[in-house]
Write a protein that holds these residues in place. Sequence first.
Motif, short mmCIF file in Angstrom:
data_model
loop_
_atom_site.label_atom_id
_atom_site.label_comp_id
_atom_site.label_asym_id
_atom_site.label_seq_id
_atom_site.Cartn_x
_atom_site.Cartn_y
_atom_site.Cartn_z
N UNK C 106 -33.34 -16.20 -58.34
CA UNK C 106 -33.25 -14.88 -57.70
C UNK C 106 -32.32 -13.95 -58.45
N UNK C 107 -32.70 -12.68 -58.52
CA UNK C 107 -31.89 -11.66 -59.21
C UNK C 107 -30.87 -11.07 -58.26
N UNK C 108 -29.61 -11.15 -58.57
CA UNK C 108 -28.60 -10.49 -57.74
C UNK C 108 -28.94 -9.01 -57.57
N UNK C 322 -29.99 -8.44 -69.60
CA UNK C 322 -28.91 -9.38 -69.91
C UNK C 322 -28.48 -9.92 -68.56
N UNK C 324 -27.62 -11.57 -64.87
CA UNK C 324 -26.39 -11.99 -64.23
C UNK C 324 -26.53 -13.44 -63.75
N UNK C 325 -25.43 -13.92 -63.23
CA UNK C 325 -25.34 -15.31 -62.78
C UNK C 325 -26.19 -15.51 -61.52
N UNK C 326 -26.99 -16.59 -61.54
CA UNK C 326 -27.76 -16.93 -60.36
C UNK C 326 -27.88 -18.45 -60.27
N UNK C 327 -28.74 -18.92 -59.37
CA UNK C 327 -28.89 -20.35 -59.12
C UNK C 327 -30.38 -20.61 -58.95
N UNK C 328 -30.88 -21.66 -59.53
CA UNK C 328 -32.28 -22.04 -59.35
C UNK C 328 -32.46 -22.60 -57.93
#
Lengths: 392, 392, 392, 392
Positions: C106-108, C322, C324-328
């Motif tokens: 998911x995209x922040x 570029x 950002x931080x996310x989680x699968x």
Amino acid sequence: MRYTTAGESHGPEEIAVIEGIPAGLHITQADIDEQLARRQQGYGRGERQKIETDTVTFLTGVRHQLTLGSPITLNVHNDDHNNWSKIMAPDDPATSENTLRKVLRPRPGHADLVGGMKYRHHDDLRNVLERSSARETTMRVAVGAVAKKLLSEIGVDVHGFVVNVGPAKSDLNDLTKYHDLNELRLVTESFPTRALSAEADAAIREVIDQTKRNANTVGGQVQVMATGMPVGLGSYVSADTKLDAKIARAIVGINAFKGVQFGGGFDNAEKFGDQVMDEIFWDEKRGFYRGSDNLGGFEGGMTTGEAIVVRGVVKPIPTLYRPMQSVDIDTHQDHKASIERSDTTAVTAAAVIAEAMVAIELAKAVLDKFDADNIDRMKEQVERYRDEIRSF
Amino acid sequence: MRYTTAGESHGPEEIAVIEGIPAGLHITQADIDEQLARRQQGYGRGERQKIETDTVTFLTGVRHQLTLGSPITLNVHNDDHNNWSKIMAPDDPATSENTLRKVLRPRPGHADLVGGMKYRHHDDLRNVLERSSARETTMRVAVGAVAKKLLSEIGVDVHGFVVNVGPAKSDLNDLTKYHDLNELRLVTESFPTRALSAEADAAIREVIDQTKRNANTVGGQVQVMATGMPVGLGSYVSADTKLDAKIARAIVGINAFKGVQFGGGFDNAEKFGDQVMDEIFWDEKRGFYRGSDNLGGFEGGMTTGEAIVVRGVVKPIPTLYRPMQSVDIDTHQDHKASIERSDTTAVTAAAVIAEAMVAIELAKAVLDKFDADNIDRMKEQVERYRDEIRSF
Amino acid sequence: MRYTTAGESHGPEEIAVIEGIPAGLHITQADIDEQLARRQQGYGRGERQKIETDTVTFLTGVRHQLTLGSPITLNVHNDDHNNWSKIMAPDDPATSENTLRKVLRPRPGHADLVGGMKYRHHDDLRNVLERSSARETTMRVAVGAVAKKLLSEIGVDVHGFVVNVGPAKSDLNDLTKYHDLNELRLVTESFPTRALSAEADAAIREVIDQTKRNANTVGGQVQVMATGMPVGLGSYVSADTKLDAKIARAIVGINAFKGVQFGGGFDNAEKFGDQVMDEIFWDEKRGFYRGSDNLGGFEGGMTTGEAIVVRGVVKPIPTLYRPMQSVDIDTHQDHKASIERSDTTAVTAAAVIAEAMVAIELAKAVLDKFDADNIDRMKEQVERYRDEIRSF
Amino acid sequence: MRYTTAGESHGPEEIAVIEGIPAGLHITQADIDEQLARRQQGYGRGERQKIETDTVTFLTGVRHQLTLGSPITLNVHNDDHNNWSKIMAPDDPATSENTLRKVLRPRPGHADLVGGMKYRHHDDLRNVLERSSARETTMRVAVGAVAKKLLSEIGVDVHGFVVNVGPAKSDLNDLTKYHDLNELRLVTESFPTRALSAEADAAIREVIDQTKRNANTVGGQVQVMATGMPVGLGSYVSADTKLDAKIARAIVGINAFKGVQFGGGFDNAEKFGDQVMDEIFWDEKRGFYRGSDNLGGFEGGMTTGEAIVVRGVVKPIPTLYRPMQSVDIDTHQDHKASIERSDTTAVTAAAVIAEAMVAIELAKAVLDKFDADNIDRMKEQVERYRDEIRSF
């Protein structure tokens, strides 16, 4: 859940948009086409049903046969539009050529005259009758098919059939023969009139045939029943929270319906209290239940858990091949009303449409009370609620 | 225009808030009290009507007998609350003393059981029946009185009367004797049963008296008529824009109503097309008009300009002095249902309530189409619209 | 007037249905296409706008370029669907082949994660982002084009432009140079950034170019102005009748908008009373008028007759090249967010979308107060009302 | 859940009716009075707050401090009505005596003039300003108190405070000092200005005192925060399902509010994407969470589970003791505007009102998604949903 239909009878497309159906509901175009076919198959329908077979296309909101949670658009193409492409052209300016087939002689009983006055369609009452047409009910049946699919997920079944057409009647005592609505469905759907028995079917066909020979039309009654609804949907707390009242609106809002009743309905007018109420019993397994269903599944505007029984009355179709007295809106001279292609009776199709409208209201009520975001979460909540009610 | 009612049967107050009434409408508390009195005066009503005489107070929205355009609050005090002030205390915690008079044996035909399940009122079904009570209709009549006042400003009259109570019937052919609703009103309001004639009145009283002796209750039918509505209110364009459908909802949404019909209603089920439609005529002075009113004032869900004719059926009151079979919700043992003070029939009052509900829907329809900010501007617009329709 | 939009970003069709537009309004597909083109032309838009040119088709509700009074369906085909026909197939069951291109990271800043949780789209967040996409605003602009056409019939003009993108700003004092919105429109539409001047346009382009080189995105502000609205639309009487509040909802309801203000807006926080109010004057010809428009055209939630001035703020687009931080969501492992094709800034398009949303709310307010059945009757009523207000 | 408020500033009563609150919620009049007192206590309020102390009475819908599921009526008596009983008499006809104190000189910035035009209150603008008055917000705070009580049952806390009044500002970095809203509440409620620190409180008081000495008024900003909301309330699927947009409407719908923003709000206009988005993390215990809350608790119009942060701007009060230029509506002569008793600033009270409005919208969202019939069933569903989200 809310929905909108759009489309003119001879326009290019019929459209319905449904909002608020939970994500994850399995639905196919075939599920809907099956209901559209039922609407087209009733005895007494005219030529149009032979011209085109309605099939739906999902334009939005469904992916890989699963709802997305986003608005669903259903589309039925009007095959007959090919014959009307100039006359009903949306984006061409009016010309002498494409404004032929004007309607200037309003048909009594139809929306033509009043609609013309309201919207100032003085030039051509076709602008009214293209929308105020039985064609619009196609999309209600399509929306109803989605509602029925949703209801089936929680064990709710809905079915409509024909009580009578003119003097020819089904014997409602026959209803006791069937254990559930599916058994009933197999019987009534086996007859082109949707009657309750072969005898009633034959009698109704005879009435329709005779009416057609008389260039006349004929009314009738349809009944819709629903089983398996959770207890306590709708509410007594306000005038506008009663679920039976919402269904009343849905039924009378169908073209040609002039009345609606629940359970014993108008027979209540001659009844005494001890003949009407549904006594209350309880056993360990079922929890509370009733010994009868005189009230048609509602108390205080709420579902009781007994079968919902709704009756509607359909007036004869107002388009007569032997037209009634009217007046030309241009000349103010007396004339016979216009003739548009029409059927002998709408009652056999009306059973399917009324079924769809009841299904829509029941689905709305379910989605009002339970989670409307995901179908599985909704089912989990319904299940828990049923356990709770059973142990009341 | 929208409204809300609130209040429990033995609570301190009954309340209604109405939003969207135009500024400048002349209205007095007496205008409303007159309608409240009508509701209380029907033959067959029980003791409560003798305990208290309902009178309204304007709490908000009216100044110097003129509406302000802001929300109007109507208040009727429950005199009987004095006898229930502890049991119905809003802001006292429950104690052993103030939780007496619990209701644990739901009455078949009333909202008691289902309401208890839905809202988890397992401790005391009084929490249901205090709201699901005929008392609530007081405020609908009050709101209806405001609607009637508004409608009277544009020459719309609305009147309800009793068609039958059990087997005793008014002869509807008598309706042709009266030139307008006011003449009709003088007759039906002269009888304690709101029947159409002295004969019907006597017969209905006899039925009610006999029913009371039998410790039973009895159903009936009421009819509401409205004249003078502008043509073309409501619309055919969508299922939920039809005005007759909205009225159907309003009628079935009244306690105890189990059905509704328009014009010939359920008789249409046995009729042929040429018997039903209202033929169209025109003359210089009136513009378009009809030769009959079989459709009860509606075509395509729109007002035709002919009299609106709505019929509703009222089931017998479910509270019997000879109670039916029920089950105690605490013990799950069979018991007779609870007895709450009640009437023999609600039909005579129901005529007034149904009249109020029809008036509310008609007022809403007028305010939807015409200016809803100022009553004089509304009247100017209605006048111009009527001229336009007459010259269509 | 109410409307619904439907459609997935890569699905077959985008749909909007509009109910309650009066009959007789002249509208062409070209009228709408012109607005759709404006939405596609802003500086900083990405590749998709080059793939397809949006054009609308009327499916229902319009005949010979005139509205019928029945629901209007607008359809924009997604040309890009050809590349996605299997992956987005509505009526094919899921297979290993057509479920490629899953989104699991998911995209922040986007709806991906929360939408997945809410609707249980655990399998593929594409089911969220296909709807929660800037693509949906296409249909709002289409509906807005109909609203603008309706408003133009009563002399109401609406225009949106760009105040700033990141640090590069238009000088709002330039607004005083223009006599009316059409003059302003000619200027701002001449710049690919919709800025107020050539200087601002150049500066904004520079910011966008630099941002793109940084693989970043950037926010900004847009302003919508409307002139010619009748006085007194909206009302102070209830929280939900205020028209400025409805516009606030409409603006914040656009993807990426994080705030809205009227007139001086947030500057009011540091102002004193005598700096803010718009003093009242009167002359024979104009009636009452104001000496300033600090309040942005609203008092008490009602239009004052002065220009409506609405400002909205647009956050930077959350899809970064570029990432950002996310989680699968499958593995719960940290990952960079998914990359979907995207733009550098939405601000230039947002001016057109915000303009559409304001136009929709203004049209609703007009149709709430004046006749919504026929456009000429509506115009006649508006004209009379304006005369009345002028002679107050 | 829906609600209506009613009441004129000097009329006899203020009323609110709330529908759709689940049965079984514990609520006392003291719960509401506590919030009403907060509204009255802000620094800068004028004389009226000293005349009367608002206390609520439950008229309907509550029994033994528990909600019944039926509509709840809240009543606050206007003590000051004693001084206005003739001038504001609802049911007395107008006389020369009771129509004194007419308002004919509309105050710029207030609804007086436009309201007079809209509703044709040409005789006396008091008919406008009695409703368009800060007094109306009393009932919003009362409704908000019920909403807050409901939210507290599922661990949602809502709190409002003052950001700045004119040039005197709280330092928002101070927010990081507090672990939860209750800690924050103890601080801000300890100051008569609702500021974040003693320094800010002193500075704001100084600004207010100085403004009062100048016979002027002053604007400011308030911030409302809410914690503990379930994830995924509101939806991205349609323009009108976004919860942040509903809150925007609720805030701008408060008297004197001219703007609203979420999270970083208007600062986003100068930000780049990588500065704005809230990155996504996951751990076993909490499930998914964010590393920041720049977006104020919303993505795609849905709650993210992070704190909701809403800012609103309040314009200076338009009633000045040194009145601005206006025109007499009778004579059309220039005059100074009328003076009604008023405060120096509404900002300190506005924090409480905005808090109430946010609470109302959050409660609505909760009741839309979860069972709204019984508070315990609602809580059970919320609990299960939270478990589900945590294990996504």
